[in-house]
Write a protein that holds these residues in place. Structure first.
Motif, PDB file in Angstrom:
ATOM      1  N   LEU A 197       5.061   0.848  -5.269  1.00 54.65           N
ATOM      2  CA  LEU A 197       4.958   0.966  -6.724  1.00 54.65           C
ATOM      3  C   LEU A 197       4.429   2.352  -7.061  1.00 54.65           C
ATOM      4  O   LEU A 197       3.424   2.788  -6.489  1.00 54.65           O
ATOM      5  N   GLN A 198       5.116   3.027  -7.974  1.00 56.73           N
ATOM      6  CA  GLN A 198       4.623   4.299  -8.511  1.00 56.73           C
ATOM      7  C   GLN A 198       4.588   4.189 -10.023  1.00 56.73           C
ATOM      8  O   GLN A 198       5.568   3.770 -10.645  1.00 56.73           O
ATOM      9  N   ARG A 217       7.908   2.457 -11.184  1.00 58.16           N
ATOM     10  CA  ARG A 217       9.070   2.358 -10.311  1.00 58.16           C
ATOM     11  C   ARG A 217       8.729   1.474  -9.115  1.00 58.16           C
ATOM     12  O   ARG A 217       7.783   1.755  -8.383  1.00 58.16           O
ATOM     13  N   LEU A 218       9.502   0.418  -8.957  1.00 56.87           N
ATOM     14  CA  LEU A 218       9.316  -0.522  -7.858  1.00 56.87           C
ATOM     15  C   LEU A 218      10.370  -0.243  -6.792  1.00 56.87           C
ATOM     16  O   LEU A 218      11.571  -0.182  -7.096  1.00 56.87           O
ATOM     17  N   GLN A 338      -2.253  -8.064  -9.394  1.00 53.93           N
ATOM     18  CA  GLN A 338      -2.323  -7.118  -8.284  1.00 53.93           C
ATOM     19  C   GLN A 338      -1.505  -5.865  -8.588  1.00 53.93           C
ATOM     20  O   GLN A 338      -1.952  -4.738  -8.333  1.00 53.93           O
ATOM     21  N   LEU A 339      -0.322  -6.034  -9.169  1.00 46.72           N
ATOM     22  CA  LEU A 339       0.517  -4.886  -9.484  1.00 46.72           C
ATOM     23  C   LEU A 339      -0.048  -4.093 -10.666  1.00 46.72           C
ATOM     24  O   LEU A 339       0.101  -2.861 -10.712  1.00 46.72           O
ATOM     25  N   LEU A 340      -0.685  -4.758 -11.619  1.00 49.47           N
ATOM     26  CA  LEU A 340      -1.345  -4.031 -12.706  1.00 49.47           C
ATOM     27  C   LEU A 340      -2.429  -3.109 -12.147  1.00 49.47           C
ATOM     28  O   LEU A 340      -2.524  -1.931 -12.528  1.00 49.47           O
ATOM     29  N   ASP A 341      -3.250  -3.643 -11.264  1.00 46.95           N
ATOM     30  CA  ASP A 341      -4.299  -2.825 -10.644  1.00 46.95           C
ATOM     31  C   ASP A 341      -3.696  -1.685  -9.834  1.00 46.95           C
ATOM     32  O   ASP A 341      -4.167  -0.542  -9.877  1.00 46.95           O
ATOM     33  N   LEU A 342      -2.649  -1.999  -9.070  1.00 49.24           N
ATOM     34  CA  LEU A 342      -2.031  -0.988  -8.226  1.00 49.24           C
ATOM     35  C   LEU A 342      -1.383   0.109  -9.083  1.00 49.24           C
ATOM     36  O   LEU A 342      -1.402   1.294  -8.714  1.00 49.24           O
ATOM     37  N   LEU A 353       2.321   3.960  -4.138  1.00 49.39           N
ATOM     38  CA  LEU A 353       1.410   3.255  -3.241  1.00 49.39           C
ATOM     39  C   LEU A 353       2.113   2.046  -2.650  1.00 49.39           C
ATOM     40  O   LEU A 353       2.985   1.441  -3.294  1.00 49.39           O
ATOM     41  N   PRO A 354       1.759   1.658  -1.418  1.00 50.74           N
ATOM     42  CA  PRO A 354       2.382   0.480  -0.817  1.00 50.74           C
ATOM     43  C   PRO A 354       1.884  -0.810  -1.460  1.00 50.74           C
ATOM     44  O   PRO A 354       0.737  -0.900  -1.890  1.00 50.74           O
ATOM     45  N   VAL A 355       2.765  -1.786  -1.523  1.00 52.51           N
ATOM     46  CA  VAL A 355       2.419  -3.120  -2.022  1.00 52.51           C
ATOM     47  C   VAL A 355       2.290  -4.039  -0.814  1.00 52.51           C
ATOM     48  O   VAL A 355       3.240  -4.191  -0.043  1.00 52.51           O
TER      49      VAL A 355
END
Length: 369
Positions: A197-198, A217-218, A338-342, A353-355
């Motif tokens: 995720l960027q 961007r996923l 989790q994706l919001l934080d990332l 960053l890696p998910v």
């Protein structure tokens, strides 16, 4: 609880989310009774909802009532403490998105719900947008082939910064916290968990104090790339959905109209749901001509499915009665958190960053109708 029982519901807050979404949808769902609202606007509540709905001054008073379900529609920074108190009081809980301020708070709530043996769910209502349901159906029947590129947009034109918590610099404010959960949840439901995720966040309007634009961007192991973007300065909005696959492409234009209808005072009628949720936009589908995959047919119009937010509360009612699964189980809401934080971490770091540790069951996608 029995299958014929009418469940008593309490609503925390009669602000935008409570007044526009939750109250009318609860009142439109058979088997649920909106019994009480915690609000300082007693007159406004009774004017809109009727005198049969009790109004109490705060959440503590609401939790003292014999209610089966508490719906939390208050500002984002109150979600965790209010949900915690409701679960401790033995109530089932629905939280408006986002579930909490961060993954740590959300994880604490999921653990508490498990200990208390109480249902916990999050109102990810955009799963029941007509455009999303149409895109999901097309993916399920494989007409686009292997999807290699997708974009989900949420464009608005709101150039004036308003004095409200959603647009403030306080915890829980900003567009990423407001519309990010919608687009992330839809992407997870359509495509599953990404591997990277960027995210970029920006404040573009004059006087903005919180992010009012984002682009995420996923990246997927298959090579699929998914763009998520929301803006408050899009006077000429682009498509809502754009999907490109090995067999063709789909574009859907226009936002689902349920929010505007609810804001205008329209209400879904359980006896006439065929009249509710008709999408005001349109869709274009480009597919190869039969026998000549390199040549495309002229773009054809695709009929969009009807949206229906009442399906969330009907599913929740059935889950409380033991007749169906939770329509948005905690694990799926945790994945969004989790994706919001990332995304925030990626925006700060300035790179992808890696998910890791994200898993969404294949059965999560709503069935096509």
């Amino acid at each position: 609880m029995t299958a014929t029982q009418t469940l008593q519901v309490g609503l925390v807050s009669f602000g935008y989310a409570g007044r526009t979404f939750h109250a009318p949808l609860l009142q439109a769902t058979p088997g649920l009774q909106l019994a009480a609202v915690a609000s300082s606007q007693a007159e406004a509540v009774n004017t809109v909802l009727g005198a049969d709905v009790s109004v109490v001054p705060d959440a503590a008073a609401l939790l003292a009532l014999p209610l089966d379900l508490i719906v939390i529609a208050s500002p984002n920074d109150t979600h965790h403490p209010l949900a915690r108190d409701a679960l401790m009081a033995g109530k089932a809980v629905v939280i408006d998105k986002p579930m909490a301020l961060d993954l740590t708070e959300a994880t604490e709530l999921v653990a508490l719900a498990a200990r208390q043996q109480r249902l916990l769910s999050v109102f990810h209502n955009r799963r029941w947008d007509g455009d999303f349901l149409s895109a999901a159906a097309l993916l399920q029947n494989g007409r686009l082939g292997r999807v290699v590129q997708a974009a989900l947009y949420f464009d608005r034109f709101r150039p004036e910064v308003r004095q409200r918590w959603r647009e403030s610099a306080a915890p829980g404010g900003g567009l990423w916290a407001d519309l990010g959960p919608h687009l992330l949840d839809q992407a997870l439901q359509l495509f599953g968990p990404p591997v990277t995720l960027q995210c970029e966040l920006a404040s573009q309007r004059d006087g903005a104090v919180a992010d009012d634009w984002f682009q995420a961007r996923l990246g997927y192991a298959s090579g699929l790339r998914v763009l998520l973007q929301a803006s408050t300065l899009a006077a000429l909005p682009g498509p809502r959905f754009e999907l490109h696959g090995t067999l063709g492409s789909l574009r859907i234009w226009g936002l689902d109209g349920q929010e505007d209808a609810l804001k205008a005072g329209q209400r879904p009628d359980p006896a006439r749901l065929a009249q509710w949720g008709r999408h005001p936009g349109h869709a274009e589908l480009a597919l190869p001509q039969a026998g000549t995959p390199a040549e495309l047919q002229p773009p054809q119009s695709l009929a969009l499915q009807q949206g229906d937010y009442t399906r969330y509360y009907a599913g929740l009612r059935d889950a409380l009665l033991g007749l169906a699964a939770n329509p948005v189980p905690p694990a799926e809401a945790l994945a969004v958190m989790q994706l919001l934080d990332l995304g925030r971490a990626s925006a700060k770091a300035g790179h992808a960053l890696p998910v890791t540790g994200l898993a969404i069951p294949e059965s999560a996608m709503p069935a096509a109708t």
